[in-house]
Scaffold this active site. Structure first.
Site, mmCIF file in Angstrom:
data_model
loop_
_atom_site.group_PDB
_atom_site.id
_atom_site.type_symbol
_atom_site.label_atom_id
_atom_site.label_comp_id
_atom_site.label_asym_id
_atom_site.label_seq_id
_atom_site.Cartn_x
_atom_site.Cartn_y
_atom_site.Cartn_z
ATOM 1 C CE1 TYR A 167 103.317 49.862 4.365
ATOM 2 C CE2 TYR A 167 104.116 47.673 4.965
ATOM 3 C CZ TYR A 167 104.369 48.985 4.601
ATOM 4 O OH TYR A 167 105.659 49.404 4.471
ATOM 5 N NE ARG B 235 105.665 42.817 14.031
ATOM 6 C CZ ARG B 235 106.497 43.352 13.140
ATOM 7 N NH1 ARG B 235 107.708 43.752 13.524
ATOM 8 N NH2 ARG B 235 106.153 43.464 11.872
ATOM 9 C CD GLU C 113 114.159 46.230 5.946
ATOM 10 O OE1 GLU C 113 113.357 45.617 5.201
ATOM 11 O OE2 GLU C 113 114.179 46.100 7.167
ATOM 12 C CE1 TYR D 194 107.729 41.089 8.347
ATOM 13 C CE2 TYR D 194 106.312 41.507 6.439
ATOM 14 C CZ TYR D 194 106.967 41.958 7.580
ATOM 15 O OH TYR D 194 106.855 43.271 7.956
ATOM 16 N NE ARG E 131 106.860 53.367 7.289
ATOM 17 C CZ ARG E 131 106.828 52.276 6.538
ATOM 18 N NH1 ARG E 131 107.858 51.442 6.511
ATOM 19 N NH2 ARG E 131 105.770 51.999 5.829
HETATM 20 C C1 3EB Z 1 108.571 47.933 5.037
HETATM 21 O O1 3EB Z 1 108.769 49.146 5.076
HETATM 22 C C2 3EB Z 1 109.762 47.085 4.793
HETATM 23 O O2 3EB Z 1 108.172 43.901 10.060
HETATM 24 O O3 3EB Z 1 109.359 44.809 11.643
HETATM 25 C C3 3EB Z 1 110.841 47.301 7.598
HETATM 26 C C4 3EB Z 1 111.029 47.491 8.962
HETATM 27 C C5 3EB Z 1 110.065 46.244 7.175
HETATM 28 C C6 3EB Z 1 110.437 46.635 9.895
HETATM 29 C C7 3EB Z 1 109.009 44.702 10.462
HETATM 30 C C8 3EB Z 1 109.473 45.391 8.116
HETATM 31 C C9 3EB Z 1 109.659 45.591 9.456
HETATM 32 O O4 3EB Z 1 107.451 47.418 5.163
HETATM 33 C C10 3EB Z 1 109.856 45.971 5.722
#
Ligand code: 3EB
Length: 331
Positions: free
Chosen positions: A205, A152, A324, A145, A218
């Protein structure tokens, strides 16, 4: 004004009015092709498959008929399958599995974004990312991942898409195989990007989650003259940037709170969403034994029609996350 919304069926050919794309979740291997003006994608997974069809829907008085009068175009170019009707584009790629994902993902992502722009659909408002063995390490000992996230992120940077312009997205595992990515885009109208007050933006992050942060907003909001569509990204039990909860019950309750905190923020900016509901949701659950609890909890919290909320057994992008949820909220 039109947008694309998903319609779910257990059989691929039980479509309503001709969708731009059919995605079948379930099958021995992944694949992509374009037939009769429609993109067809299969993702590896357990049978019976769940089929998702991307259908034009109106956020204004304009009818499907007026939209369709502008004609359907479709093709497969450099591994990118696409179809377009009026102001709407669906585009996708499937790459076979690789020992390392970063370079292949960057190349395909740049082609995908380049194709959307080249056809005149510069406003990408939602993307999906599915990858095999998402929590396993590659040959360099990096989780796949995270390797994917690097490719990406480099592609968005190379295409000059800034952190504040990233579309909403989902990132989820597949039972086997490579990488499937698809997007929906509009010719004229851009989505408004929203962040979640209870979460750090994923693109900020800290490095402990990978050398490049995940590239997504989001949620994105598409506002039409009469209706408003909110595309909620994959949402899990994360506060700030930290995973919360050991049990599925705990994670479910934090996930519901997190979705509500996003919706509360969205309603302050888009009052029409006060009277809306989820018209579709996708539930992803790591362990089959947790499926019933998640299905019941989400349906109690959000009243999305059952036939429009399929559940998939899949790995989530952090090894400790058990579920999720994503969705499209219409107001
Ligand atoms: C998170 O909030 C959970 O890598 O495209 C959620 C939505 C998550 C999209 C992405 C990853 C992705 O980090 C994981």
């Amino acid at each position: 004004m039109m947008v694309l919304l998903p319609v779910y069926h257990s059989e691929p050919e039980r479509a309503g009015p001709s969708p731009l794309a059919t995605i079948c979740y379930g099958g021995a291997s992944g694949g992509l092709d374009v037939r009769n003006g429609r993109v067809h994608m299969t993702l590896p997974g357990p049978l019976p498959a769940t089929c998702e069809q991307w259908c034009p829907a109106s956020l204004s008085g304009e009818t499907r008929h007026e939209q369709a009068a502008r004609g359907r175009q479709a093709g497969l170019e450099q591994g990118i399958g696409w179809s377009a009707e009026g102001d709407l584009l669906f585009a996708a790629f499937w790459v076979e599995d690789q020992p390392e994902l970063c370079e292949a993902v960057q190349t395909s992502y740049e082609r995908l974004i380049g194709l959307a722009r080249g056809k005149g659909f510069g406003h990408i408002y939602r993307m999906w990312n599915y990858l095999g063995a998402i929590n396993q390490d590659n040959a360099r000992g990096e989780e796949r991942y995270r390797d994917f996230c690097s490719g990406r992120s480099q592609a968005f940077e190379a295409m000059s898409i800034g952190l504040g312009e990233l579309p909403a997205a989902t990132g989820i595992g597949l039972s086997s195989g490579g990488v499937a990515v698809f997007l929906i885009a509009h010719r004229h109208v851009g989505g408004v990007n929203l962040e979640n007050p209870s979460q750090l933006p994923a693109y900020h992050y800290p490095p402990r989650y990978g050398r490049r942060s995940p590239s997504f907003a989001r949620a994105t909001v598409m506002e039409g003259p009469d209706r408003t569509a909110l595309y909620l990204s994959g949402t899990a039990s994360i506060r700030g940037h930290e995973s919360v909860g050991m049990t599925v019950e705990e994670q479910l309750s934090v996930t519901i709170e997190t979705i509500n905190s996003l919706l509360d923020a969205a309603r302050k900016r888009f009052p029409r969403l006060e009277a809306g509901r989820f018209e579709s949701m996708k539930l992803y659950v790591r362990h089959p034994e947790d499926a019933a609890v998640v299905r019941e909890g989400i349906s109690r919290a959000f009243q999305c029609p059952l036939e429009q909320s399929p559940l998939f057994i899949a790995d989530i992008c952090r090894a400790e996350l058990l579920l999720e949820v994503e969705g499209v909220f219409l107001g």
